[in-house]
Design an enzyme around this catalytic site. Structure first.
Site, short mmCIF file in Angstrom:
data_model
loop_
_atom_site.label_atom_id
_atom_site.label_comp_id
_atom_site.label_asym_id
_atom_site.label_seq_id
_atom_site.Cartn_x
_atom_site.Cartn_y
_atom_site.Cartn_z
N LYS A 1 18.26 -0.18 9.61
CA LYS A 1 19.12 0.67 8.74
C LYS A 1 19.29 1.95 9.56
CE LYS A 1 20.18 3.80 5.53
NZ LYS A 1 20.70 4.86 6.40
N GLY B 1 10.52 9.60 8.67
CA GLY B 1 11.40 10.50 7.92
C GLY B 1 10.61 11.30 6.91
N SER B 2 11.24 11.54 5.76
CA SER B 2 10.62 12.41 4.76
C SER B 2 9.54 11.67 3.97
CB SER B 2 11.70 12.90 3.79
OG SER B 2 12.23 11.80 3.07
N ARG B 3 8.68 12.47 3.35
CA ARG B 3 7.63 11.87 2.52
C ARG B 3 8.26 11.15 1.34
NH1 ARG B 3 2.12 14.69 0.09
NH2 ARG B 3 2.32 16.06 1.89
N GLU C 1 5.96 6.91 8.83
CA GLU C 1 5.45 8.16 9.40
C GLU C 1 6.19 9.27 8.70
OE1 GLU C 1 6.25 9.18 13.58
OE2 GLU C 1 5.95 11.08 12.54
N GLY D 1 11.26 9.75 1.09
CA GLY D 1 11.90 8.51 1.53
C GLY D 1 10.87 7.43 1.83
N CYS E 1 7.61 15.81 14.69
CA CYS E 1 6.56 15.49 13.72
C CYS E 1 5.22 16.08 14.15
CB CYS E 1 6.46 13.99 13.52
SG CYS E 1 6.76 13.08 15.01
P1 NAP Z 1 14.96 10.98 5.15
O1 NAP Z 1 15.77 11.70 4.17
O2 NAP Z 1 13.64 10.45 4.67
O3 NAP Z 1 15.86 9.77 5.73
C1 NAP Z 1 15.36 8.82 6.65
C2 NAP Z 1 16.01 7.47 6.39
O4 NAP Z 1 15.52 6.92 5.17
C3 NAP Z 1 17.52 7.52 6.24
O5 NAP Z 1 18.05 6.35 6.79
C4 NAP Z 1 17.73 7.56 4.76
O6 NAP Z 1 18.97 7.02 4.36
C5 NAP Z 1 16.60 6.68 4.28
N1 NAP Z 1 16.13 7.04 2.93
C6 NAP Z 1 15.85 8.27 2.48
N2 NAP Z 1 15.45 8.21 1.19
C7 NAP Z 1 15.49 6.91 0.85
C8 NAP Z 1 15.19 6.20 -0.34
N3 NAP Z 1 14.78 6.83 -1.46
N4 NAP Z 1 15.34 4.87 -0.34
C9 NAP Z 1 15.75 4.22 0.77
N5 NAP Z 1 16.05 4.83 1.91
C10 NAP Z 1 15.93 6.16 1.96
O7 NAP Z 1 14.64 11.85 6.42
P2 NAP Z 1 15.60 12.74 7.34
O8 NAP Z 1 16.98 12.78 6.82
O9 NAP Z 1 15.41 12.25 8.69
O10 NAP Z 1 14.94 14.15 7.25
C11 NAP Z 1 14.72 14.82 6.04
C12 NAP Z 1 13.34 15.46 6.06
O11 NAP Z 1 12.36 14.51 6.50
C13 NAP Z 1 13.17 16.61 7.02
O12 NAP Z 1 13.61 17.81 6.50
C14 NAP Z 1 11.70 16.59 7.25
O13 NAP Z 1 11.04 17.26 6.22
C15 NAP Z 1 11.32 15.15 7.20
N6 NAP Z 1 11.16 14.53 8.53
C16 NAP Z 1 9.90 14.40 9.00
C17 NAP Z 1 9.71 13.80 10.21
C18 NAP Z 1 8.32 13.61 10.74
O14 NAP Z 1 8.19 12.94 11.74
N7 NAP Z 1 7.30 14.15 10.12
C19 NAP Z 1 10.77 13.32 10.97
C20 NAP Z 1 12.05 13.47 10.47
C21 NAP Z 1 12.21 14.07 9.23
P3 NAP Z 1 20.34 7.87 4.36
O15 NAP Z 1 20.98 7.53 5.66
O16 NAP Z 1 21.09 7.39 3.17
O17 NAP Z 1 19.96 9.32 4.26
#
Ligand code: NAP
Length: 524
Positions: free
Chosen positions: A184, A241-243, A265, A245, A302
């Site tokens: 995805k 990604g996010s906690r 992660e 997600g 991260c």
């Molecule tokens: P994200 O919002 O968690 O998105 C990552 C992926 O997961 C995207 O493909 C997203 O789809 C999908 N997703 C998100 N929520 C979902 C759900 N409820 N059900 C199914 N799929 C879902 O992360 P991000 O956009 O990369 O970053 C947002 C925040 O994540 C940052 O501000 C940061 O706090 C955190 N982050 C942390 C790390 C780390 O390594 N610690 C790395 C990156 C980001 P869509 O394409 O539809 O959005």
């Protein structure tokens, strides 16, 4: 090659009919062509069906064929040339050197996994031959090897458009294990994802593998991401990604009739402990190193060192004033997406609005959109211990320094921390006794423990652990970086008394694969 705006299902290019995804150049705030119409659930089913069909033969592909495939993927990515670098720069705001470095890392890790596949140690073959004469009971013939789990769903990360995305570490390790992959794609860099996806697709065709070995899907995470994880053919999930997600996907995986593992992660603030002797002798130097690590890539790693813990005194004062000056002189940098920028502003805003937290310094304000203005704050250990909100990840170049009264309070802060990817000790020889006190605590909290370095910069190698207890990851027993990542997508199978003709190659008596095996408890 230019991006076409299509998903890739097996060898087909497919145009969806759901809500359109558009890349945004975060440095200019402008939309980038082409549009990516999102897929629906039917296409998710199609990709999973193809993956399931491909699994039957791909999981038993020879070690050489699989390794050659991974190497071909790397060569095909390199063959994309500058078109890939420029598209990734436009979609992320990251500089050329970073994208080129990441491409090298991505291809390097594909080649690392090729060498791991060839060596065959991941099969973890164990043979306990029959002991028919054993008293009082004879022993049967028992042979174990590891097998691929099945099709794997991979969610590309926003902050590594190449190395943790379509053909990144999760995909490379799953393909190495013998699992077809359905990606995805992250909506923040669709053009980059499509180009890399086409490179993998070309490698599948060149290596004459079944088309379902790889697909990449564009669409909403809440729609097709959820449908993918719920699909009964998917057997494991890799996510960065996010906690929120990661937890949402884990919930879906656990609610399935057949629950499956999710390797997510998610969030880590990577504490750095400034031990007294080190702080006294080189507080200024440590502060400079800290600012460099905090600012790297606008803090969008991260492993960004978001939390520093020191003991009040002259040394910590020197650290704070040097770090404050460094932050104040730091230029703003473009963040990856409008959403990540907004989340950073919120995180910094809640620290700034906390009456127990004092601002040490802010960096320079940027001129364009989505600029990360670095920020450093300080709070007392007693206030930190009383307020869990101070442990929230601020994704970006924002840091918090915690001032402790003494070593005992530093120990209590370590004890109160959530799970982390890394923990760092800044220590001199005279800090050994204190470090020994902290180490057992840190081992329970983090996946990687460093001395006198900075956690940013994760080597892709055999010994690396990029993992850690929740919420750093959803499963602390593994790593998402390095060759050990292959084990996430394998499971052991034991064969009892099977005739030689029925045994898999890896388990036959004469060791035709010429791999290292544990025979009767001894390595052959
Ligand atoms: P994200 O919002 O968690 O998105 C990552 C992926 O997961 C995207 O493909 C997203 O789809 C999908 N997703 C998100 N929520 C979902 C759900 N409820 N059900 C199914 N799929 C879902 O992360 P991000 O956009 O990369 O970053 C947002 C925040 O994540 C940052 O501000 C940061 O706090 C955190 N982050 C942390 C790390 C780390 O390594 N610690 C790395 C990156 C980001 P869509 O394409 O539809 O959005």
């Amino acid at each position: 090659m230019t991006p076409q705006g299509t998903s890739l299902i097996g060898q087909q290019a497919v145009t969806g009919d759901q809500a359109v995804i558009r890349a945004i150049d975060p440095a200019r705030g402008e939309t980038l062509a082409p549009d990516y119409p999102g897929l629906g659930r039917d296409e998710v089913v199609r990709a999973c069906q193809l993956a399931e069909t491909a699994f039957a033969s791909y999981r038993e592909s020879s070690l050489e064929d699989r390794a050659a495939f991974l190497e071909t993927v790397a060569s095909e990515i390199e063959a994309l040339g500058d078109a890939l670098v420029e598209r990734a720069m436009a979609e992320t705001g990251l500089p050329r050197a970073r994208i080129e470095g990441e491409r090298g890392r991505t291809c390097g890790q594909l080649r690392l996994f090729a060498s791991v596949v060839r060596a065959g140690e991941w099969l973890d073959v164990r043979i306990d031959p029959a002991l028919p004469e054993r008293e009082p009971m004879p022993r049967v013939d028992l042979r174990q090897r590891h097998l691929a789990l099945g099709p794997v769903a991979v969610f590309g990360a926003s902050n590594f458009p190449l190395a943790f995305s379509v053909a990144g570490g999760d995909t490379a390790s799953a393909l190495a294990a013998g699992c077809p992959v359905v990606v995805k794609a992250h909506s923040a860099h669709p053009g980059t994802s499509e180009l890399v996806g086409r490179a993998v697709q070309a490698a599948v065709a060149k290596c004459q593998l079944p088309e379902g070995v790889f697909s990449v899907l564009f669409g909403s995470g809440k729609e097709i991401g959820q449908a993918l994880v719920a699909d009964p053919r998917i057997q494991a999930v890799g996510f960065t990604g996010s906690r929120s997600g990661g937890l949402a996907l884990q919930q879906t995986a656990q609610n399935r009739p057949q629950p499956i593992p999710v390797y997510a992660e998610m969030s880590s603030i990577n504490p750095v402990f400034l031990l007294p002797e080190a702080l006294q002798s080189r507080g200024k130097e440590i502060a400079e190193g800290f600012v460099g690590s905090l600012n790297m890539g606008a803090g969008q790693f991260c492993t960004n060192p978001g939390l520093v813990i020191g003991i009040k005194g002259e040394g910590l004062d020197t650290f704070l004033s040097t770090a404050g000056q460094g932050i104040h002189g730091s230029a703003a940098q473009t963040m990856l997406t409008p959403g990540i920028h907004a989340a950073y502003q919120d995180g910094v805003g809640s620290l700034a609005g906390n009456s127990s937290v004092r601002e040490v310094a802010r960096g320079q304000a940027g001129e364009g959109p989505h600029q990360c203005q670095p920020a450093l704050f300080v709070a007392s250990a007693s206030d930190f211990l009383a307020d869990e909100a101070m442990q929230a990840e601020v994704f970006g170049a924002g840091g918090l320094v915690v001032e402790c009264a003494d070593v005992e309070e530093m120990r209590r802060v370590a004890e109160a921390l959530e799970g982390q990817l890394t923990a760092t000790l800044q220590m001199d020889d005279g800090d050994l006794a204190t470090s020994r006190q902290l180490l057992p605590l840190l081992e329970r909290k983090a996946g990687r423990i460093l001395a006198n370095g900075w956690p940013t910069g994760v080597e892709v190698c055999h010994a690396m652990v990029h993992g850690g207890p929740f919420p750093a990851t959803s499963d602390s027993r593994t790593t998402s970086v390095g060759s050990a990542a292959i084990h996430r997508f394998l499971r052991p199978v034991c064969y009892q008394n099977l005739p030689e003709g029925l045994l898999p190659e890896a388990l036959k008596d004469d060791n035709p694969l010429k791999i290292s095996r544990l025979v009767d408890g001894k390595r052959d």
